[in-house]
Design a protein around this motif. Structure first.
Motif, PDB file in Angstrom:
ATOM      1  N   LYS A 170       0.830  -1.201   0.000  1.00 45.35           N
ATOM      2  CA  LYS A 170       0.000   0.000   0.000  1.00 45.35           C
ATOM      3  C   LYS A 170       0.874   1.264   0.000  1.00 45.35           C
ATOM      4  CE  LYS A 170      -4.020   2.148   2.180  1.00 45.35           C
ATOM      5  NZ  LYS A 170      -4.643   2.394   0.867  1.00 45.35           N
ATOM      6  N   PHE A 209      -2.580   2.932  -9.373  1.00 47.97           N
ATOM      7  CA  PHE A 209      -3.790   2.137  -9.210  1.00 47.97           C
ATOM      8  C   PHE A 209      -3.839   1.029 -10.247  1.00 47.97           C
ATOM      9  CE2 PHE A 209      -6.128   4.266  -5.990  1.00 47.97           C
ATOM     10  CZ  PHE A 209      -5.796   5.600  -6.082  1.00 47.97           C
ATOM     11  N   GLN A 236     -14.828  -0.210 -14.714  1.00 48.18           N
ATOM     12  CA  GLN A 236     -13.567  -0.686 -14.148  1.00 48.18           C
ATOM     13  C   GLN A 236     -13.689  -0.740 -12.624  1.00 48.18           C
ATOM     14  OE1 GLN A 236     -10.258   1.612 -15.592  1.00 48.18           O
ATOM     15  NE2 GLN A 236     -10.591   0.991 -17.695  1.00 48.18           N
ATOM     16  N   TYR A 237     -13.050  -1.737 -12.048  1.00 48.99           N
ATOM     17  CA  TYR A 237     -12.972  -1.886 -10.598  1.00 48.99           C
ATOM     18  C   TYR A 237     -11.532  -1.589 -10.191  1.00 48.99           C
ATOM     19  CZ  TYR A 237     -17.487  -4.222 -10.871  1.00 48.99           C
ATOM     20  OH  TYR A 237     -18.816  -4.509 -11.083  1.00 48.99           O
ATOM     21  N   PHE A 238     -11.392  -0.695  -9.218  1.00 48.33           N
ATOM     22  CA  PHE A 238     -10.060  -0.229  -8.835  1.00 48.33           C
ATOM     23  C   PHE A 238      -9.576  -0.863  -7.536  1.00 48.33           C
ATOM     24  CE2 PHE A 238      -8.780   3.270 -11.613  1.00 48.33           C
ATOM     25  CZ  PHE A 238      -9.918   3.389 -12.388  1.00 48.33           C
ATOM     26  N   GLY A 239      -8.264  -1.055  -7.464  1.00 45.98           N
ATOM     27  CA  GLY A 239      -7.633  -1.434  -6.215  1.00 45.98           C
ATOM     28  C   GLY A 239      -7.464  -0.214  -5.318  1.00 45.98           C
ATOM     29  N   PRO A 240      -6.934  -0.421  -4.105  1.00 46.78           N
ATOM     30  CA  PRO A 240      -6.817   0.664  -3.131  1.00 46.78           C
ATOM     31  C   PRO A 240      -5.661   1.620  -3.405  1.00 46.78           C
ATOM     32  CG  PRO A 240      -5.964  -1.356  -2.221  1.00 46.78           C
ATOM     33  CD  PRO A 240      -6.549  -1.715  -3.551  1.00 46.78           C
TER      34      PRO A 240
END
Lengths: 112, 114
Positions: free
Chosen positions: B9, B90, B103-107
């Motif tokens: 992260k 991202f 679209q699906y995003f990561g953190p």
């Protein structure tokens, strides 16, 4: 090429005020349109979408209508809350290609 | 159960080092992306893979090299890091390249180069 234009921020509102964030686009063909929200320190989340003209997307009190005649997809909410403070991105997707285009984002701050 | 996950992260490193960021999606999607977000929140597409095949390769320094070992994973390796590489990166995925798919995003991975 395809492009998305959003109103410049930051936008600062008091709690319970009416929100409009303008979004206009340029595209060949008939794209799908999206609004994403990014809360501080997080990734983008899909807020709502519309895939054809006159469709209205809605979620969590937010709405946007796909207006082909004005090439617009303005985001509205009747009564904003402090928790709505975030950056909002308008985006389009060319349905027959691979292009996904994001606007520059509009920062919203809601004050109690 | 996280849909799109990224590690690490946070990443703090010195100029000249080499580092990698990993991304995994458990949505069964065919297409994955890497974006760079600058300090003004502007998002820039870097790469896109569809079923492990590179389909978008924007104007990015060749110090950046994506690798997709399978369609659920897309990693980003960066050589000889520079100060200007500091940003949030991202990963995202979508069901397919063509079609009205979101679209699906990561953190995100916040990279700081010192």
């Amino acid at each position: 090429g395809n492009s998305v234009t959003q109103m410049e921020g930051p936008v600062t509102l008091s709690e319970e005020a009416f929100l409009t964030i303008n979004c206009t686009y340029t595209a060949t063909g008939y794209p799908s349109l999206f609004w994403y929200v990014q809360y501080p320190g997080e990734g983008l989340q899909l807020l709502l979408k519309a895939t054809k003209a006159d469709d209205k997307g809605s979620n969590k009190g937010f709405e946007a209508t796909y207006r082909k005649e004005t090439t617009s997809f303005h985001l509205e909410k009747g009564s904003v809350q402090v928790s709505d403070s975030a950056v909002y991105f308008c985006a389009l997707k060319d349905n027959y290609g691979q292009n996904f285009v994001f606007g520059p984002g509009t920062r919203l701050s809601v004050l109690p | 159960d996280t849909a799109v996950s990224q590690t690490p992260k946070y990443l703090v490193t010195q100029m000249g080092n080499d580092k990698s960021i990993k991304c995994e999606q458990n949505l069964g999607h065919d297409t994955m992306y890497w974006y760079k977000q600058d300090s003004k929140k502007f998002l820039k597409i870097m790469f896109s893979y569809n079923n492990k095949e590179l389909i978008i390769n924007e104007t990015v320094p060749n110090r950046f090299s994506p690798k997709s070992p399978d369609k659920a994973h897309l990693n980003l390796h960066i050589n000889s890091l520079e100060l200007g590489d500091s940003a949030v990166y991202f990963c995202a995925s979508s069901q397919a390249t063509q079609g009205p798919y979101e679209q699906y995003f990561g953190p995100g991975t916040r990279l700081t180069v010192t």
